[in-house]
Design an enzyme around this catalytic site. Structure first.
Site, short mmCIF file in Angstrom:
data_model
loop_
_atom_site.label_atom_id
_atom_site.label_comp_id
_atom_site.label_asym_id
_atom_site.label_seq_id
_atom_site.Cartn_x
_atom_site.Cartn_y
_atom_site.Cartn_z
N LYS A 208 1.90 -18.70 -41.67
CA LYS A 208 1.21 -16.94 -42.54
C LYS A 208 1.20 -17.21 -43.55
O LYS A 208 -0.11 -16.34 -44.28
CB LYS A 208 2.88 -16.55 -42.29
CG LYS A 208 2.90 -14.79 -41.38
CD LYS A 208 3.68 -13.97 -42.23
CE LYS A 208 4.50 -13.37 -40.46
NZ LYS A 208 5.84 -14.44 -39.84
N LYS B 79 10.12 -11.75 -46.59
CA LYS B 79 8.83 -11.82 -45.38
C LYS B 79 7.54 -10.91 -45.78
O LYS B 79 6.10 -10.96 -45.56
CB LYS B 79 9.15 -10.45 -43.97
CG LYS B 79 9.15 -10.93 -42.73
CD LYS B 79 8.60 -12.59 -42.37
CE LYS B 79 9.12 -12.47 -40.71
NZ LYS B 79 9.51 -14.14 -40.65
N ASP C 93 6.25 -19.91 -42.99
CA ASP C 93 6.54 -18.61 -42.32
C ASP C 93 5.63 -19.27 -41.50
O ASP C 93 4.49 -18.23 -41.14
CB ASP C 93 6.20 -17.49 -42.59
CG ASP C 93 7.25 -16.36 -41.88
OD1 ASP C 93 7.66 -16.20 -41.68
OD2 ASP C 93 6.63 -15.33 -43.04
N LYS D 24 10.33 -7.90 -30.03
CA LYS D 24 9.37 -7.32 -30.67
C LYS D 24 8.30 -6.54 -30.92
O LYS D 24 7.56 -6.36 -30.26
CB LYS D 24 9.14 -8.25 -32.11
CG LYS D 24 8.56 -6.96 -33.64
CD LYS D 24 8.86 -8.67 -34.81
CE LYS D 24 7.24 -9.39 -34.81
NZ LYS D 24 7.23 -10.04 -35.63
P1 NAI Z 1 17.63 -16.07 -35.59
O1 NAI Z 1 18.44 -15.60 -36.76
O2 NAI Z 1 18.12 -16.21 -34.56
O3 NAI Z 1 18.33 -17.94 -35.91
C1 NAI Z 1 18.58 -18.35 -36.89
C2 NAI Z 1 19.76 -18.99 -37.02
O4 NAI Z 1 19.81 -19.68 -38.19
C3 NAI Z 1 21.53 -18.60 -37.21
O5 NAI Z 1 21.67 -19.19 -35.47
C4 NAI Z 1 21.39 -18.93 -37.82
O6 NAI Z 1 23.16 -18.75 -37.25
C5 NAI Z 1 21.59 -20.13 -38.62
N1 NAI Z 1 21.47 -19.88 -39.54
C6 NAI Z 1 21.47 -19.06 -40.73
N2 NAI Z 1 21.42 -19.52 -41.74
C7 NAI Z 1 21.86 -21.23 -41.68
C8 NAI Z 1 21.73 -22.40 -42.15
N3 NAI Z 1 22.30 -22.30 -43.62
N4 NAI Z 1 21.67 -23.54 -41.97
C9 NAI Z 1 21.53 -23.49 -40.15
N5 NAI Z 1 21.41 -22.87 -39.73
C10 NAI Z 1 21.98 -21.28 -40.17
O7 NAI Z 1 16.15 -15.70 -35.87
P2 NAI Z 1 14.86 -17.01 -35.23
O8 NAI Z 1 14.90 -15.61 -34.41
O9 NAI Z 1 15.47 -17.57 -34.50
O10 NAI Z 1 13.95 -16.82 -36.85
C11 NAI Z 1 14.35 -17.89 -37.33
C12 NAI Z 1 13.51 -17.96 -39.08
O11 NAI Z 1 12.00 -17.62 -38.29
C13 NAI Z 1 13.62 -16.51 -39.23
O12 NAI Z 1 13.32 -16.58 -40.68
C14 NAI Z 1 12.65 -15.65 -39.12
O13 NAI Z 1 12.49 -14.84 -40.21
C15 NAI Z 1 11.16 -16.93 -38.50
N6 NAI Z 1 10.64 -16.09 -37.96
C16 NAI Z 1 10.47 -15.96 -36.94
C17 NAI Z 1 9.46 -15.92 -35.87
C18 NAI Z 1 8.93 -15.21 -34.49
O14 NAI Z 1 8.26 -15.23 -33.99
N7 NAI Z 1 10.29 -15.38 -33.93
C19 NAI Z 1 7.99 -15.42 -36.24
C20 NAI Z 1 7.88 -15.73 -37.77
C21 NAI Z 1 8.99 -16.37 -39.12
#
Ligand code: NAI
Length: 528
Positions: free
Chosen positions: A484, A369, A320, A413
């Site tokens: 994290k 989370k 994370d 956020k």
């Molecule tokens: P997002 O939802 O925009 O992107 C995630 C992507 O993963 C989507 O395009 C989705 O289609 C794809 N996806 C889902 N399941 C999949 C799989 N099995 N195989 C391949 N692709 C898959 O989310 P975002 O904002 O990019 O965040 C991504 C991750 O990072 C989340 O789990 C979030 O909790 C974690 N995270 C993000 C932080 C931030 O500040 N942006 C901080 C800490 C963690």
């Protein structure tokens, strides 16, 4: 004063390795009837790193998400020096938020009393992300949008920049991935139009596949990695999960508690249903000896996966990304507790409107989370029993975490925190913070840093004089600054405090560079 590069007087490195000798000063503590006996220890060690920074591909799982598309856009803008206009003027690309690219280390002080700093990246030969011949991105997504469309949907980078990036991104499409709706929120199902099928597997593996269990997915992922490496002439790849947060996988005896159980379960139709897509990527990476990092909170690295990685000496790390609210928490709580102030109540609220927020609006994914966010104060609190000692019980601050999905705020956020602490003579001190995080702009450079560090750690070796060179432990707790909930080897304390995490990484690399560790004693300024 900042200098770009530096050399250490009297130190000569070979063209193959940067090597240094240093004395590792530590202490051993023995408890005798409640009394601690401390023995200082001193060990002579040698540390080295290969001078050759390999051409590296970072393969993101979740490439088409907000983080993935933002990192790709930002990276390409830096690599091709793309400027863009906004109402406040012309913008130049940068890597602000990357510790490796945008922070410095202190080299020392000149005779005139001026401190001299050098870029963090000058300590060791890191892969250079600005150089397209040295660093590139690729990866998987369950959605088939090209990366330009994905960037548009993410709505993070300025639109004028998006237009300029279009020719670089619209021909890049994520590879099909493994999808299991049981691990992510039901609201994600509509995205899944780019998944690995038996037909695709046949195409990748060149033969009909047995789709019982989940071993076949691992084989396809391995083939995808090899293809990407070959097609792009890469020397090394790093795989990083930045796909949706999954729910925690159950840890079940007979299924995933050991390497043997895990490998057997992969071939079993029922048992393999408990192996999350993210763990399948970790297993594939381990089998290809590729560094794997988990950037989301779920327990991808179940005990069987960790055992497998350690035995294969394949590097793993996570969990994370520590980007906004939690980073602040691991600084603020450390500052309070190390000042002798007692945080008693921490309330953390978030609302966000991106796809990550939508997925986290489902209770099972939110729970993952909540766990990583909650543990972050544990070691800091445990370090000070003067503050937290109540006879017969372990005291902890009251601590709650709330995350709500509010579409309107998008990727901006909001994180609101209230820290109440006990101060002198039962007084109370309350600090309230409001942080507009710009989630993906904070996370993208951290993702890059994790990959660059993960790659670099694979080249780092240490030994006793004339002993065998050894790599660092496969469970990379040296990257905990970015996590994290840092993964650590068995029987190892978890360090969450951000300054300690940074000092660890900096001091290890200072040793490689031949610099003394930074103690901040600065006696030359304090003693006549
Ligand atoms: P997002 O939802 O925009 O992107 C995630 C992507 O993963 C989507 O395009 C989705 O289609 C794809 N996806 C889902 N399941 C999949 C799989 N099995 N195989 C391949 N692709 C898959 O989310 P975002 O904002 O990019 O965040 C991504 C991750 O990072 C989340 O789990 C979030 O909790 C974690 N995270 C993000 C932080 C931030 O500040 N942006 C901080 C800490 C963690």
């Amino acid at each position: 004063m900042l200098v770009d590069t530096f050399s250490v007087a009297g130190k000569a490195d070979t063209t193959d390795y940067k090597t240094s000798k240093f004395v590792y000063n530590n202490t051993e503590v023995e408890m005798k009837d409640g009394h601690a006996v401390v023995t200082p220890t001193h060990k002579e060690l040698e540390i080295r790193i290969s001078q050759h920074a390999p051409k590296t591909g970072l393969m993101l799982v979740g490439f088409g998400g907000s983080n993935g598309s933002t990192l790709l856009g930002g990276l390409l803008a830096n690599q091709h020096n793309i400027t863009w206009e906004r109402k406040d003027g012309v913008c130049n690309p940068n890597f602000f938020g990357s510790m490796i690219e945008s922070s410095t280390v202190r080299l020392g002080t000149t005779h005139a009393g001026e401190d001299v700093y050098a870029p963090f990246r000058s300590l060791v030969p890191f892969v250079d992300p600005k150089n397209p011949d040295q660093f590139m991105l690729g990866g998987w997504d369950i959605n088939n949008d090209n990366m330009y469309a994905a960037m548009q949907k993410a709505a993070v980078l300025d639109v004028t920049l998006q237009h300029k990036l279009r020719p670089y991104m619209e021909n890049i499409t994520p590879m099909p991935s493994v999808f299991d709706i049981n691990f992510v929120a039901a609201n994600q199902e509509d995205r899944a139009n780019n998944v690995i099928t038996a037909e695709y597997a046949k195409e990748m593996l060149g033969e009909e596949v047995d789709t019982t269990g989940r071993r076949w997915y691992v084989e396809v992922i391995k083939a995808q990695m090899r293809k990407f490496k070959e097609e792009n002439n890469l020397e090394k790849i790093v795989v990083l999960w930045t796909a949706n947060t999954e729910c925690f996988a159950p840890i079940i005896e007979g299924v995933n508690t050991t390497e043997a159980e895990l490998l057997a379960s992969l071939k079993d139709a029922e048992k393999s249903k408990h192996i999350a897509p993210s763990s399948l990527f970790a297993i594939a990476a381990i089998e290809e000896k590729v560094t794997f990092i988990n950037g989301s909170p779920q327990n991808t690295l179940v005990p069987g996966v960790i055992e497998y990685a350690v035995r294969n000496r394949s590097m793993i790390g996570g969990d994370d990304f520590k980007s906004g609210q939690t980073k602040m928490k691991s600084v603020l709580t450390d500052f309070l507790v190390s000042s002798g102030i007692k945080p008693t109540c921490i309330a953390s609220y978030n609302h966000l409107g991106n796809n990550d927020g939508l997925n986290l609006s489902s209770p099972a994914q939110f729970r993952s989370k909540e766990i990583t966010k909650a543990n972050v104060v544990d070691d800091i609190v445990a370090s000070n029993d003067i503050l937290y000692k109540r006879p017969g019980e372990i005291e902890k601050p009251d601590h709650c975490i709330v995350i709500k999905y509010l579409k309107y705020v998008g990727d901006s956020k909001r994180a609101m925190d209230e820290y109440t602490s006990e101060i002198f003579m039962r007084g109370k001190n309350t600090i309230v913070l409001h942080n507009t995080c710009e989630d993906s702009l904070l996370a993208a450079p951290i993702i890059m840093d994790m990959a660059l560090c993960g790659e670099m750690l694979g080249r780092l070796e240490v030994r006793e004089p004339n002993g065998e060179w050894e790599n660092f432990h496969p469970v990379m707790n040296t990257i905990s600054f970015f996590c994290k909930a840092p993964r650590v080897p068995d029987q190892t304390p978890i360090i969450n405090a951000l300054p300690a995490q940074r000092a660890c990484l900096e001091n290890i690399l200072r040793c490689v560079a031949g610099l003394p560790i930074e103690t901040n004693m600065r006696l030359e300024n304090r003693v006549m």
